[in-house]
Design an enzyme around this catalytic site. Sequence first.
Site, PDB file in Angstrom:
ATOM      1  N   ASP A  12     -31.872 -33.570 -31.954  1.00 49.19           N
ATOM      2  CA  ASP A  12     -31.421 -34.930 -32.283  1.00 49.19           C
ATOM      3  C   ASP A  12     -31.597 -35.907 -31.118  1.00 49.19           C
ATOM      4  O   ASP A  12     -30.817 -36.854 -30.977  1.00 49.19           O
ATOM      5  CB  ASP A  12     -29.950 -34.945 -32.736  1.00 49.19           C
ATOM      6  N   LYS A  15     -36.637 -37.794 -31.128  1.00 49.26           N
ATOM      7  CA  LYS A  15     -38.072 -37.488 -31.028  1.00 49.26           C
ATOM      8  C   LYS A  15     -38.889 -38.246 -32.069  1.00 49.26           C
ATOM      9  O   LYS A  15     -40.001 -38.675 -31.802  1.00 49.26           O
ATOM     10  CB  LYS A  15     -38.300 -35.978 -31.218  1.00 49.26           C
ATOM     11  N   GLY A  39     -34.224 -33.103 -38.693  1.00 46.39           N
ATOM     12  CA  GLY A  39     -34.029 -34.410 -39.318  1.00 46.39           C
ATOM     13  C   GLY A  39     -34.518 -35.467 -38.359  1.00 46.39           C
ATOM     14  O   GLY A  39     -33.947 -35.643 -37.295  1.00 46.39           O
ATOM     15  N   HIS A  40     -35.628 -36.096 -38.710  1.00 42.51           N
ATOM     16  CA  HIS A  40     -36.172 -37.135 -37.829  1.00 42.51           C
ATOM     17  C   HIS A  40     -36.097 -38.476 -38.548  1.00 42.51           C
ATOM     18  O   HIS A  40     -36.592 -38.614 -39.654  1.00 42.51           O
ATOM     19  CB  HIS A  40     -37.629 -36.815 -37.469  1.00 42.51           C
ATOM     20  N   GLN A 224     -35.991 -29.753 -33.470  1.00 37.22           N
ATOM     21  CA  GLN A 224     -34.804 -29.283 -32.733  1.00 37.22           C
ATOM     22  C   GLN A 224     -34.992 -29.570 -31.232  1.00 37.22           C
ATOM     23  O   GLN A 224     -35.683 -30.511 -30.892  1.00 37.22           O
ATOM     24  CB  GLN A 224     -34.535 -27.803 -32.985  1.00 37.22           C
TER      25      GLN A 224
HETATM   26  P1  IMP Z   1     -30.282 -23.409 -38.448  1.00 33.44           P
HETATM   27  O1  IMP Z   1     -31.519 -23.848 -37.759  1.00 33.44           O
HETATM   28  O2  IMP Z   1     -30.019 -24.181 -39.719  1.00 33.44           O
HETATM   29  O3  IMP Z   1     -30.224 -21.938 -38.672  1.00 33.44           O
HETATM   30  O4  IMP Z   1     -29.035 -23.757 -37.496  1.00 33.44           O
HETATM   31  C1  IMP Z   1     -28.818 -23.091 -36.259  1.00 33.44           C
HETATM   32  C2  IMP Z   1     -28.245 -24.040 -35.214  1.00 33.44           C
HETATM   33  O5  IMP Z   1     -29.236 -25.007 -34.879  1.00 33.44           O
HETATM   34  C3  IMP Z   1     -27.027 -24.828 -35.692  1.00 33.44           C
HETATM   35  O6  IMP Z   1     -26.177 -25.057 -34.582  1.00 33.44           O
HETATM   36  C4  IMP Z   1     -27.627 -26.137 -36.145  1.00 33.44           C
HETATM   37  O7  IMP Z   1     -26.693 -27.198 -36.102  1.00 33.44           O
HETATM   38  C5  IMP Z   1     -28.714 -26.314 -35.105  1.00 33.44           C
HETATM   39  N1  IMP Z   1     -29.832 -27.151 -35.579  1.00 33.44           N
HETATM   40  C6  IMP Z   1     -30.812 -26.810 -36.418  1.00 33.44           C
HETATM   41  N2  IMP Z   1     -31.658 -27.843 -36.607  1.00 33.44           N
HETATM   42  C7  IMP Z   1     -31.198 -28.847 -35.856  1.00 33.44           C
HETATM   43  C8  IMP Z   1     -31.675 -30.175 -35.597  1.00 33.44           C
HETATM   44  O8  IMP Z   1     -32.709 -30.631 -36.095  1.00 33.44           O
HETATM   45  N3  IMP Z   1     -30.921 -30.916 -34.739  1.00 33.44           N
HETATM   46  C9  IMP Z   1     -29.805 -30.430 -34.136  1.00 33.44           C
HETATM   47  N4  IMP Z   1     -29.340 -29.208 -34.348  1.00 33.44           N
HETATM   48  C10 IMP Z   1     -30.032 -28.414 -35.187  1.00 33.44           C
END
Ligand code: IMP
Length: 424
Positions: A12, A15, A39-40, A224
């Site tokens: 977040d 990017k 989420g961009h 991420q």
């Molecule tokens: P998952 O990728 O849905 O399995 O989540 C694993 C961890 O990564 C959790 O703490 C999510 O909140 C975090 N996470 C996954 N995608 C994002 C992102 O795009 N931004 C911030 N945190 C993320």
Amino acid sequence: MNSCIVGLQWGDEGKGKIVDILADNCDIVVRYSGGANAGHTVIVGNDRFALHLLPSGAVRQNIVCVITNAVVVDPETLLKEIETFQQKNITLTDRLLISENAHIVLDYHKIEDQLREESLGKNKLGTTVRGIGPCYADKVGRNHALRMGDLRNLQNLREKLQTIVEYKNKIFEALYNTEPISADTIFKKCKSYADKLLSFTTDTTEFLHKSIADGKSILFEGAQGTLLDIDHGTFPFVTSSNSSALGISAGSGVPVRMIDKFIGVAKAYTTRVGAGPFPTEQDNEIGQYIRDKGGEYGTTTGRPRRCGWFDAVAVSYSVTIGAIDSIALMHLDTLSGLKDVNICKAYKINGKETSFFPANTNKLARVSPVYETIPGWQQDLTDVKDFHDLPNNAQNYICRIEETTGKPVTIIGVGPKRTQTIFR
Ligand code: IMP
């Protein structure tokens, strides 16, 4: 010239906006890891795009968008995004390529993600519940994996689905006592994914290498952040892919030596969603101030993000393992109005100071941050166009970030729009 943009914190970082701006000078934008957990947000004129799978460069009609092998593709989300683009008269025909070797996220992955999280109670990871972990687990496990290329042979796919769904049902029933899922229902959906997505599906590694040979310019877009990397992040509170710059080669098939420039994106403070240690977290009125002013609520899940001070130890680690050349510092405007701002320049652990980030949750949970306090600034920054027009204290803050991370801050974000960006 090939370049990449990666997040230096826990995701977040903003990017999407930087990719969108830099995509102007390139031919191809590549997503190389993760899935619809990303989420961009990209704002163009009055239009706001919340992208999960399409590379952020997609909003520019002249850019070819590539989704490579290590991305896990949720066809439902992707089709919705394609539809949103169509509604805004932006077509992806002939300019979206999806790897035939990318794995597919199906309903049972999302169900499994949810069931596992619920069963963990207070120890849950706080995933986005998009089925990311279960899909990557099936990929690594191999027996129950389905890839985009499998959509080409529907008879084969039906047979594979039967085996997979029977297995999943046994587990779901035994462990969670849930209603069985239907292989037929999932197969029907797959048929429609085949109709709508096969025309985009191809060998993206071949395409990328041909494009490099033709002198095209490629921008690799990280999803991420480095600290969420499955191997080099804060395990187990990470995502299931190599979300750092280290994931580019494995994810796309393009060797790192073919990438000329590495740009790291960080916020002027730190945020984190989901569980896990966060040394500079401000679970107080300062954190709330940043959350409200910065709109720190998840693009994918809407969850409030945890907020804290800029952590130069964490960012320096990401800079080091990503061989980052320069930093884009986002959301500087959010810090306006604070009396003082803090930079964490070292950690204390067992009475000793260290400036190397321990990517180990047990150690990280025990560190205490050593701060340097810098006087804040009260002025609104959202109209500032030049570094030298920033208040002195804000300039000083950026200089200290450069000194503590060892890298130049060459781009500064002072608002969500493309135009609210300072280049140095
Ligand atoms: P998952 O990728 O849905 O399995 O989540 C694993 C961890 O990564 C959790 O703490 C999510 O909140 C975090 N996470 C996954 N995608 C994002 C992102 O795009 N931004 C911030 N945190 C993320």
